[in-house]
Design a protein around this motif. Structure first.
Motif, PDB file in Angstrom:
ATOM      1  N   GLN A  54       0.826  -1.197   0.000  1.00 58.23           N
ATOM      2  CA  GLN A  54       0.000   0.000   0.000  1.00 58.23           C
ATOM      3  C   GLN A  54       0.866   1.255   0.000  1.00 58.23           C
ATOM      4  OE1 GLN A  54      -3.155  -0.479  -0.524  1.00 58.23           O
ATOM      5  NE2 GLN A  54      -2.778  -2.674  -0.330  1.00 58.23           N
ATOM      6  N   LEU A  55       1.965   1.185   0.751  1.00 53.87           N
ATOM      7  CA  LEU A  55       2.888   2.312   0.827  1.00 53.87           C
ATOM      8  C   LEU A  55       3.520   2.570  -0.538  1.00 53.87           C
ATOM      9  CD1 LEU A  55       4.135   4.248   2.953  1.00 53.87           C
ATOM     10  CD2 LEU A  55       6.006   2.620   3.172  1.00 53.87           C
ATOM     11  N   ALA A  56       3.886   1.489  -1.227  1.00 49.80           N
ATOM     12  CA  ALA A  56       4.523   1.636  -2.532  1.00 49.80           C
ATOM     13  C   ALA A  56       3.555   2.170  -3.577  1.00 49.80           C
ATOM     14  CB  ALA A  56       5.092   0.287  -2.984  1.00 49.80           C
ATOM     15  N   GLN A  57       2.274   1.806  -3.441  1.00 50.58           N
ATOM     16  CA  GLN A  57       1.284   2.206  -4.429  1.00 50.58           C
ATOM     17  C   GLN A  57       0.780   3.636  -4.225  1.00 50.58           C
ATOM     18  OE1 GLN A  57      -1.728  -0.795  -4.108  1.00 50.58           O
ATOM     19  NE2 GLN A  57      -0.387  -2.443  -4.845  1.00 50.58           N
ATOM     20  N   GLY A  58       0.952   4.150  -3.028  1.00 42.72           N
ATOM     21  CA  GLY A  58       0.424   5.478  -2.738  1.00 42.72           C
ATOM     22  C   GLY A  58       1.496   6.418  -2.237  1.00 42.72           C
ATOM     23  N   SER A  59       1.056   7.429  -1.535  1.00 42.37           N
ATOM     24  CA  SER A  59       1.961   8.441  -1.006  1.00 42.37           C
ATOM     25  C   SER A  59       2.487   8.014   0.357  1.00 42.37           C
ATOM     26  CB  SER A  59       1.227   9.776  -0.874  1.00 42.37           C
ATOM     27  OG  SER A  59       1.945  10.671  -0.069  1.00 42.37           O
ATOM     28  N   ARG A  60       3.823   8.064   0.513  1.00 41.25           N
ATOM     29  CA  ARG A  60       4.394   7.723   1.822  1.00 41.25           C
ATOM     30  C   ARG A  60       3.870   8.666   2.893  1.00 41.25           C
ATOM     31  NH1 ARG A  60      10.706   7.371   1.763  1.00 41.25           N
ATOM     32  NH2 ARG A  60      10.476   9.344   0.660  1.00 41.25           N
ATOM     33  N   GLY A  61       3.723   9.938   2.527  1.00 36.66           N
ATOM     34  CA  GLY A  61       3.228  10.913   3.485  1.00 36.66           C
ATOM     35  C   GLY A  61       1.802  10.614   3.908  1.00 36.66           C
ATOM     36  N   ALA A  62       0.943  10.231   2.955  1.00 40.50           N
ATOM     37  CA  ALA A  62      -0.450   9.932   3.278  1.00 40.50           C
ATOM     38  C   ALA A  62      -0.557   8.710   4.172  1.00 40.50           C
ATOM     39  CB  ALA A  62      -1.247   9.720   1.992  1.00 40.50           C
ATOM     40  N   PHE A  63       0.248   7.695   3.892  1.00 30.03           N
ATOM     41  CA  PHE A  63       0.205   6.487   4.711  1.00 30.03           C
ATOM     42  C   PHE A  63       0.701   6.781   6.119  1.00 30.03           C
ATOM     43  CE2 PHE A  63       0.899   2.184   6.084  1.00 30.03           C
ATOM     44  CZ  PHE A  63      -0.033   1.439   5.374  1.00 30.03           C
ATOM     45  N   ALA A  64       1.774   7.565   6.217  1.00 32.49           N
ATOM     46  CA  ALA A  64       2.294   7.936   7.529  1.00 32.49           C
ATOM     47  C   ALA A  64       1.271   8.746   8.309  1.00 32.49           C
ATOM     48  CB  ALA A  64       3.599   8.717   7.371  1.00 32.49           C
ATOM     49  N   ARG A  65       0.568   9.647   7.624  1.00 25.89           N
ATOM     50  CA  ARG A  65      -0.452  10.445   8.315  1.00 25.89           C
ATOM     51  C   ARG A  65      -1.588   9.557   8.822  1.00 25.89           C
ATOM     52  NH1 ARG A  65       0.927  14.082   4.232  1.00 25.89           N
ATOM     53  NH2 ARG A  65      -0.805  13.412   2.891  1.00 25.89           N
ATOM     54  N   MET A  66      -1.941   8.514   8.047  1.00 21.31           N
ATOM     55  CA  MET A  66      -2.976   7.603   8.503  1.00 21.31           C
ATOM     56  C   MET A  66      -2.537   6.907   9.793  1.00 21.31           C
ATOM     57  SD  MET A  66      -4.493   4.127   6.714  1.00 21.31           S
ATOM     58  CE  MET A  66      -3.092   3.163   7.297  1.00 21.31           C
ATOM     59  N   LEU A  67      -1.275   6.475   9.839  1.00 20.03           N
ATOM     60  CA  LEU A  67      -0.776   5.822  11.038  1.00 20.03           C
ATOM     61  C   LEU A  67      -0.686   6.808  12.204  1.00 20.03           C
ATOM     62  CD1 LEU A  67       2.043   3.569   9.541  1.00 20.03           C
ATOM     63  CD2 LEU A  67      -0.216   2.860  10.313  1.00 20.03           C
ATOM     64  N   ASP A  68      -0.253   8.026  11.913  1.00 22.44           N
ATOM     65  CA  ASP A  68      -0.179   9.033  12.972  1.00 22.44           C
ATOM     66  C   ASP A  68      -1.561   9.318  13.557  1.00 22.44           C
ATOM     67  OD1 ASP A  68       2.504   9.138  12.449  1.00 22.44           O
ATOM     68  OD2 ASP A  68       2.444  11.064  11.394  1.00 22.44           O
ATOM     69  N   THR A  69      -2.566   9.393  12.676  1.00 22.00           N
ATOM     70  CA  THR A  69      -3.935   9.622  13.150  1.00 22.00           C
ATOM     71  C   THR A  69      -4.401   8.457  14.015  1.00 22.00           C
ATOM     72  OG1 THR A  69      -4.483  10.956  11.211  1.00 22.00           O
ATOM     73  CG2 THR A  69      -6.320   9.989  12.414  1.00 22.00           C
ATOM     74  N   ALA A  70      -4.042   7.234  13.624  1.00 19.83           N
ATOM     75  CA  ALA A  70      -4.420   6.064  14.409  1.00 19.83           C
ATOM     76  C   ALA A  70      -3.676   6.001  15.736  1.00 19.83           C
ATOM     77  CB  ALA A  70      -4.153   4.798  13.599  1.00 19.83           C
ATOM     78  N   THR A  71      -2.515   6.647  15.802  1.00 13.96           N
ATOM     79  CA  THR A  71      -1.727   6.627  17.031  1.00 13.96           C
ATOM     80  C   THR A  71      -2.397   7.430  18.147  1.00 13.96           C
ATOM     81  OG1 THR A  71       0.337   6.357  15.793  1.00 13.96           O
ATOM     82  CG2 THR A  71       0.524   7.242  18.017  1.00 13.96           C
ATOM     83  N   ILE A  72      -3.092   8.499  17.791  1.00 14.63           N
ATOM     84  CA  ILE A  72      -3.673   9.397  18.790  1.00 14.63           C
ATOM     85  C   ILE A  72      -4.627   8.677  19.739  1.00 14.63           C
ATOM     86  CG2 ILE A  72      -4.981  11.512  19.167  1.00 14.63           C
ATOM     87  CD1 ILE A  72      -2.189  11.870  17.936  1.00 14.63           C
ATOM     88  N   PRO A  73      -5.674   7.992  19.252  1.00 15.00           N
ATOM     89  CA  PRO A  73      -6.574   7.315  20.185  1.00 15.00           C
ATOM     90  C   PRO A  73      -5.893   6.220  20.997  1.00 15.00           C
ATOM     91  CG  PRO A  73      -7.107   6.740  17.908  1.00 15.00           C
ATOM     92  CD  PRO A  73      -6.149   7.864  17.854  1.00 15.00           C
TER      93      PRO A  73
END
Length: 340
Positions: A26-45
């Motif tokens: 998924q990381l290779a197919q999309g934006s590294r920044g977008a994937f990282a932001r998704m993980l960062d958002t999931a980290t908050i809760p």
């Protein structure tokens, strides 16, 4: 997944590796920044849940390393959320993750620590609200390569914490000294084929002053991770210079094991645990090696899912394979012993 992890984790390791491969695609197919932001958002809760439950935890690598090592215009890609928790708070951390909808896939697959301190983390899987893909959380029990007790190592690492801001929330991470330590021991954990880790280790040596690495060496000594720290540094030329400047001890045996990890046969860590134990503890290791959990056996042999004769046949197949694994593991350890 390297054979040393499959030695103890069996199908659990292979399943975790498959999850990592999925995230990497998924990381290779999309934006590294977008994937990282998704993980960062999931980290908050997750950290909010930990705070509510009174759990002390450190976010490892991920956004913490991105903020402390990379320039503002650089993007670091990562595929999961790595968390180290205070050993005493681990049950509460597990409950918090379960409350957020994450599932302990390591437990479901029969992942078992047999006494050699190889199973340093358990994998939790869930899909947070709004996330397009499943998110992996690696709940670490300790840092691989640290031989101090998990509690003593945690106390030392917790003192080396700082915070980063994720969407307005302060999240605890290792400070620069702690990050330098982990860069080196993480390289030792995965070896010379771990290209990303070696590149980041070189980047850390380039961007962080020698005082940082000297302090990281002292931290490694404090948590009894000096061998892994030194061996990890020596995987790259820049690190060899640092190791020499710091007067780090030789680690010939560990370096041999790192380089030869791909040839390490299944059963090696079972053999180590068996030889290191005595009496009833040795019998317990033997029993767990020959009779793993039902979940492990079914994950290794899906046709045993129906139970009964099929499950019995899977166990017999596992037991019948044990002498072959043991012989190969003994030969491997004899080769390694020549360096002692």
């Amino acid at each position: 997944m390297a054979p040393d992890r499959e030695d103890l984790l069996g199908p659990g390791a292979r399943a975790s590796h498959a999850l990592h491969e999925f995230a990497a695609r998924q990381l290779a197919q999309g934006s590294r920044g977008a994937f990282a932001r998704m993980l960062d958002t999931a980290t908050i809760p997750i950290f909010e849940g930990f705070a509510t439950a009174g759990v002390e935890a450190l976010l490892l690598k991920g956004a913490g390393l991105a903020r402390l090592l990379y320039q503002p215009d650089e993007v670091r890609g990562y595929v999961d959320i790595d968390v180290l928790v205070c050993p005493e708070h681990r049950p509460s951390a597990q409950q918090a993750l379960a409350g957020l909808g994450y599932r302990n896939s390591s437990a479901a697959l029969g992942v078992d620590e047999i006494g050699s301190r190889v199973v340093h983390a358990e994998t939790w899987l869930g899909t947070p609200p709004g996330a397009p893909y499943p998110v992996m959380v690696e709940l670490h029990r300790w840092l691989p390569g640290a031989k101090a007790s998990p509690g003593a190592a945690w106390d030392a690492l917790w003192r080396r914490r700082t915070t980063i801001a994720l969407e307005g929330r302060a999240v605890p991470v290792l400070d620069r000294i702690g990050q330098a330590l982990q860069l080196a021991i993480h390289a030792a954990q995965h070896g010379p084929e771990f290209r990303k880790g070696l590149v980041e280790l070189a980047l850390g040596i380039e961007r962080w002053p020698s005082e940082t690495w000297r302090a990281a060496s002292a931290l490694a000594s404090e948590i009894d991770a000096m061998e892994a720290f030194a061996a990890g540094l020596r995987l790259i030329p820049e690190g060899q210079d640092i190791a020499q400047a710091l007067g780090l001890p030789p680690t010939d045996l560990l370096e041999w094991e790192i380089i030869n990890a791909s040839t390490r046969p299944r059963g090696t860590f079972h053999l180590d645990a068996l030889l290191e134990s005595q009496g009833a503890a040795r019998l317990a290791v033997l029993r767990r090696a020959l009779l793993p959990s039902r979940g492990w056996v079914i994950a290794a042999h899906p046709w045993a899912y129906l139970g009964g004769v099929r499950l019995l046949a899977a166990y017999l197949l596992h037991i019948a394979s044990a002498p072959r694994w043991a012989a190969k593991a003994w030969t491997y350890r004899r080769r390694a012993a020549r360096l002692k």
